[in-house]
Design an enzyme around this catalytic site. Sequence first.
Site, short mmCIF file in Angstrom:
data_model
loop_
_atom_site.label_atom_id
_atom_site.label_comp_id
_atom_site.label_asym_id
_atom_site.label_seq_id
_atom_site.Cartn_x
_atom_site.Cartn_y
_atom_site.Cartn_z
N GLU A 64 0.84 -1.20 0.00
CA GLU A 64 0.00 0.00 0.00
C GLU A 64 0.88 1.25 0.00
OE1 GLU A 64 -2.36 0.43 3.52
OE2 GLU A 64 -2.87 2.49 2.98
N ASP A 68 0.65 3.69 -3.15
CA ASP A 68 0.23 5.06 -2.89
C ASP A 68 1.17 6.03 -3.60
OD1 ASP A 68 -1.13 7.13 -0.89
OD2 ASP A 68 1.04 7.43 -0.72
N GLU A 136 -4.67 0.54 -3.45
CA GLU A 136 -3.29 1.03 -3.54
C GLU A 136 -2.28 -0.12 -3.52
OE1 GLU A 136 -3.54 5.54 -1.76
OE2 GLU A 136 -3.10 3.91 -0.36
#
Lengths: 248, 248
Positions: A64, A68, A136
């Site tokens: 993630e 991101d 993400e």
Amino acid sequence: MAVRFRPYNPAGTEFSSDKQLKQAIKSILGYKPGNIYLYHLAFLHKSATQETNNGIRINNERLEFLGDAILDAVAADYLFKTFPTRDEGFLTEMRSKIVSRAMLNKISQKMGIDQLIQLDNSSSGTFRSCNGDAFEALIGALYLDKGYDFTRKTILDRIINRYFDMDELVNHEVNFKSKIIEWSQREKKQTRFNVVNEIGSGYKKQYIVELLIDDEAIARGQDYSIKGAEQNAAEKSWQKINGETVDL
Amino acid sequence: MAVRFRPYNPAGTEFSSDKQLKQAIKSILGYKPGNIYLYHLAFLHKSATQETNNGIRINNERLEFLGDAILDAVAADYLFKTFPTRDEGFLTEMRSKIVSRAMLNKISQKMGIDQLIQLDNSSSGTFRSCNGDAFEALIGALYLDKGYDFTRKTILDRIINRYFDMDELVNHEVNFKSKIIEWSQREKKQTRFNVVNEIGSGYKKQYIVELLIDDEAIARGQDYSIKGAEQNAAEKSWQKINGETVDL
């Protein structure tokens, strides 16, 4: 479909859960994954954290973190090229709308990613942002599996061009503040925006604004302008009022 | 060397300022730039904003927005792969150290980027973060000129491997808080950390901590943990005490 997580398999034997997941990725993002282990990991929510043979705890949070950053970069590139005459304040604002947790949660559900997430169902907690987080993490897996250029193209073709209406997004902020004000007039409630903090200095300064409805704090927004922070707070409040999942 | 900005030149004639700038880029980053216009733009500080024939105001802020995102992505990728067993909290903290404005300002000066920036010298303002801003804008120009993979390799070879000591960076935070405490004991001053705000919720919550020395607020830090925010505030305070340029 609930595909169970299976740790990295160096022997390369394909399990039925791998085939299922590969098909799901193919239908969601349009390509055949290479290293399926990455995708299993992308859908492993922290509530279902597992431990490797070496005693390392694994879940989708590292992916993630990576996804991101990749999503931010792809969105920055897209906005830079799509709006060649707009300044960096506009680009920053537009990106924060595109990558907002509420937006990613929504898109994640539309794409069917929520169906693939592995949660600990016995846990009593609610996982308000697990869809956006997994989204993400999936970008992170895609980036490691196929590289930046492929990831960028996939995000543009399969996500930005399908799920975002840029004209709507440009005018988006006006709507939420108006919506809150119209709603509160209808409900005979008083709304008030308070600047509760400032972070940074100079032209990098950001404001944190709180929206209070009948003196109860509903949500906080953050932005480079007070107006932007108000709009951000209004949007979060609107989602909260309407019972949508949202990070505050 | 002060290379003057020259707007985009469609005829492609090479001016002497282009040659100078190309040589400077070659010596700083090790490659020959393609579209030199991008690099002129990367060094155009907002104090020296110019206007195009179409009345659009141009400076390096848009490129800075783009370069900031690319640098974040490359740093995320690097940390993800360099620390395969560390959690996302560690990765986030390490990245915020790498891309901190104080760090970018310093590296920018070490690389000689500060010599290339075009400022409005008649302006009375000080431009505390113009070096770091230009550094990010240069990354943006490099990305547009040569693509992501080349940019990533250049950042690793020419910046991260040359200017960063990861072991030092891992232990970095301990140093600044200790430094501040030792210094204040020597100077018979009292230090105090206050949590002044919290942003976000759940495991995405961030803290803003202020460091006060003899009840005077010196600097604020922000991080996912109070400890991290304290360290961040301590680092900024240390730089301020020592008269270094820093964004607060």
